[in-house]
Motif scaffolding. Structure first.
Motif, PDB file in Angstrom:
ATOM      1  N   ASP A  38       0.812  -1.214   0.000  1.00  0.00           N
ATOM      2  CA  ASP A  38       0.000   0.000   0.000  1.00  0.00           C
ATOM      3  C   ASP A  38       0.847   1.266   0.000  1.00  0.00           C
ATOM      4  O   ASP A  38       0.315   2.371   0.114  1.00  0.00           O
ATOM      5  CB  ASP A  38      -0.909   0.011   1.243  1.00  0.00           C
ATOM      6  N   GLY A  39       2.138   1.108  -0.117  1.00  0.00           N
ATOM      7  CA  GLY A  39       3.033   2.253  -0.071  1.00  0.00           C
ATOM      8  C   GLY A  39       3.865   2.366  -1.327  1.00  0.00           C
ATOM      9  O   GLY A  39       3.612   1.729  -2.346  1.00  0.00           O
ATOM     10  N   ARG A  40       4.921   3.207  -1.237  1.00  0.00           N
ATOM     11  CA  ARG A  40       5.785   3.452  -2.384  1.00  0.00           C
ATOM     12  C   ARG A  40       7.243   3.575  -1.943  1.00  0.00           C
ATOM     13  O   ARG A  40       7.534   4.050  -0.853  1.00  0.00           O
ATOM     14  CB  ARG A  40       5.357   4.717  -3.135  1.00  0.00           C
ATOM     15  N   LEU A  87      11.178   5.004   1.733  1.00  0.00           N
ATOM     16  CA  LEU A  87      10.094   4.028   1.718  1.00  0.00           C
ATOM     17  C   LEU A  87       8.970   4.515   2.616  1.00  0.00           C
ATOM     18  O   LEU A  87       9.187   4.824   3.779  1.00  0.00           O
ATOM     19  CB  LEU A  87      10.592   2.659   2.194  1.00  0.00           C
ATOM     20  N   GLU A  88       7.764   4.581   2.067  1.00  0.00           N
ATOM     21  CA  GLU A  88       6.574   4.968   2.820  1.00  0.00           C
ATOM     22  C   GLU A  88       5.575   3.816   2.714  1.00  0.00           C
ATOM     23  O   GLU A  88       5.026   3.555   1.643  1.00  0.00           O
ATOM     24  CB  GLU A  88       5.980   6.258   2.256  1.00  0.00           C
ATOM     25  N   LEU A  89       5.358   3.122   3.823  1.00  0.00           N
ATOM     26  CA  LEU A  89       4.488   1.946   3.842  1.00  0.00           C
ATOM     27  C   LEU A  89       3.480   2.104   4.978  1.00  0.00           C
ATOM     28  O   LEU A  89       3.658   1.575   6.078  1.00  0.00           O
ATOM     29  CB  LEU A  89       5.330   0.687   4.031  1.00  0.00           C
ATOM     30  N   VAL A  96       5.529   1.669   8.315  1.00  0.00           N
ATOM     31  CA  VAL A  96       6.980   1.724   8.142  1.00  0.00           C
ATOM     32  C   VAL A  96       7.354   2.992   7.382  1.00  0.00           C
ATOM     33  O   VAL A  96       6.796   3.269   6.306  1.00  0.00           O
ATOM     34  CB  VAL A  96       7.506   0.498   7.381  1.00  0.00           C
ATOM     35  N   GLN A  97       8.269   3.761   7.949  1.00  0.00           N
ATOM     36  CA  GLN A  97       8.822   4.939   7.298  1.00  0.00           C
ATOM     37  C   GLN A  97      10.350   4.804   7.325  1.00  0.00           C
ATOM     38  O   GLN A  97      10.946   4.711   8.396  1.00  0.00           O
ATOM     39  CB  GLN A  97       8.391   6.219   8.011  1.00  0.00           C
ATOM     40  N   LEU A  98      10.960   4.788   6.147  1.00  0.00           N
ATOM     41  CA  LEU A  98      12.411   4.632   6.053  1.00  0.00           C
ATOM     42  C   LEU A  98      12.961   5.630   5.048  1.00  0.00           C
ATOM     43  O   LEU A  98      12.437   5.766   3.940  1.00  0.00           O
ATOM     44  CB  LEU A  98      12.761   3.205   5.599  1.00  0.00           C
TER      45      LEU A  98
END
Length: 415
Positions: A38-40, A87-89, A96-98
């Motif tokens: 669901d993220g990018r 990374l945004e999930l 999750v934010q990386l």
């Protein structure tokens, strides 16, 4: 043409080619980046040119021995080349934010011949994983890794590389309807230092201003604490924060610190446009310096318009530090930011710190950071800025008594 100049031109041309490449394509359906669940996942690239009037300690003109460097801070033009990922999930169960990047800092040699040997790699990685963000019991794991020439130690001067890592575990507890939130937390950090020069600055008579001796200040830091917030009115809350901080030095030579700090106060909206935070407490060192002081914060934020804010405040903190055990920081600050036309962001921050170390040393720090940022496209942002950092100390040494002027221009591409 000299070899350093050829190398500088090669890096410049490579950066222009890489930065211009995304312009020939189009954003994928659904927005930039690669779809991951669901993220990018986004690829980023920064290219920055910067002049730094206190970039480091370099070999003097005409010197052929790279191990011999000047004992004065010198200015230089730098290139920062930063490829990175973000990374945004998002998710209710797991979020999750990386983000991270590698930063090659190239010293061009345009102002100080011989500085190119100081070129090095910096890096930053930020990871934030949250479980059950909206549940009564949540878990947050945060890790920050950074290699930079801006150390977090208040006692050490310029001309030093720092490797810093902090791992933090937080467990938000939200009983009932969420008006009360209690967050126990545990954190562990370390910082390792590496000199960017081999000689002590003029007037230096202690390890805190000698880059060649900074590794004796390597430390480990353990923090255990709890934060609390009780929203007794819709827009006003009682806040409290207590933590125990143990600082140890792996190479000795500095007094360890065991700080207990606690403060409480109010935070909320006074009017629809004014938010205020006010806390007061005490900090005490039970090891080494064995000193204590009031700690506090008073901060106000004014919403000038939906896109313009101004923030001002004063804070007093008690923190552990190498060589002295602890120090007190009285800090006043002012920040402003405005978004114009949906694309142009103007920002300005300034701060004055009065540092009082255990013993006779007193330092004064002033910082000014101003500059615009413009979003040309969703994937292309340009920015520029000017930074001024001045530091004066009752201790001698050019490494902790200096004025640092920096100007930069930056382009950021995000795929």
């Amino acid at each position: 043409m000299t070899q350093p100049a050829n190398k500088w031109k090669a890096w410049f041309l490579l950066a222009i080619v890489v930065a211009a490449w995304p312009a020939s394509g189009q954003a994928p359906p659904g927005g930039n980046g690669l779809k991951v669940g669901d993220g990018r996942l986004h690829a980023t690239f920064d290219f920055e040119t910067r002049y730094d009037s206190a970039a480091g300690y370099f070999p003097p003109p005409g010197n052929t021995d790279p191990t011999v460097v000047s004992d004065q801070l010198s200015g230089e033009a730098l290139l920062h080349i930063r490829p990175g990922l973000r990374l945004e999930l998002p998710g209710k169960k797991v979020d999750v934010q990386l983000k991270g990047y590698a930063d090659y800092v190239h010293y061009t040699g345009l102002f100080t011949p011989g500085s190119t040997n100081t070129s090095h790699v910096q890096a930053l990685v930020d990871l934030n994983v949250a479980f059950n963000k909206e549940a009564q019991v949540g878990v947050e794991l945060v890790d920050t890794l950074q290699r930079s020439d801006r150390t977090r130690s208040a006692a050490i001067g310029a001309g030093v590389l720092s490797l810093y890592n902090e791992l933090k575990l937080r467990v938000p507890l939200r009983p009932g309807g969420g008006a009360l939130e209690v967050v126990p937390q545990l954190g562990w950090a370390l910082e390792r230092f590496h000199p960017m020069g081999a000689l002590a600055p003029i007037g230096c008579d202690g390890p805190e201003c000698d880059p060649a001796l900074v590794n004796r200040f390597d430390y480990d830091d353990l923090r255990v604490g709890v934060e609390g917030r009780w929203r007794f009115l819709p827009k006003t809350a009682v806040v409290a924060d207590v933590d125990l901080n143990l600082r140890t030095y792996s190479r000795g030579g500095s007094p360890n610190a065991l700080l207990l700090r606690g403060k409480a106060g109010l935070a909320g909206l006074v009017t629809p446009k004014i938010a205020v935070t006010a806390t007061l407490g005490w900090g005490q060192d039970f090891q080494g310096a064995s000193g204590g002081t009031l700690i506090s914060q008073v901060e106000g934020t004014y919403l000038v318009s939906p896109t313009t804010t101004v923030k001002a405040g004063y804070a007093r903190a008690l923190e552990p530090v190498a060589a002295f055990g602890q120090f007190r920081d009285d800090r006043g600050y002012l920040e402003g930011q405005a978004l114009l036309g949906g694309r142009l962001t103007l920002r300005a921050t300034t701060a004055m710190d009065f540092l009082r170390f255990e013993g006779d040393r007193r330092d004064t720090l002033f910082k000014l950071d101003v500059g615009p940022q413009y979003q040309f496209e969703k994937w292309l942002v340009g920015g520029a800025g000017y930074l001024l950092n001045t530091r004066t100390s009752t201790a001698p040494g050019t490494g902790i008594n200096y004025s640092r002027h920096e100007g930069y221009v930056r382009m950021t591409v995000t795929y």
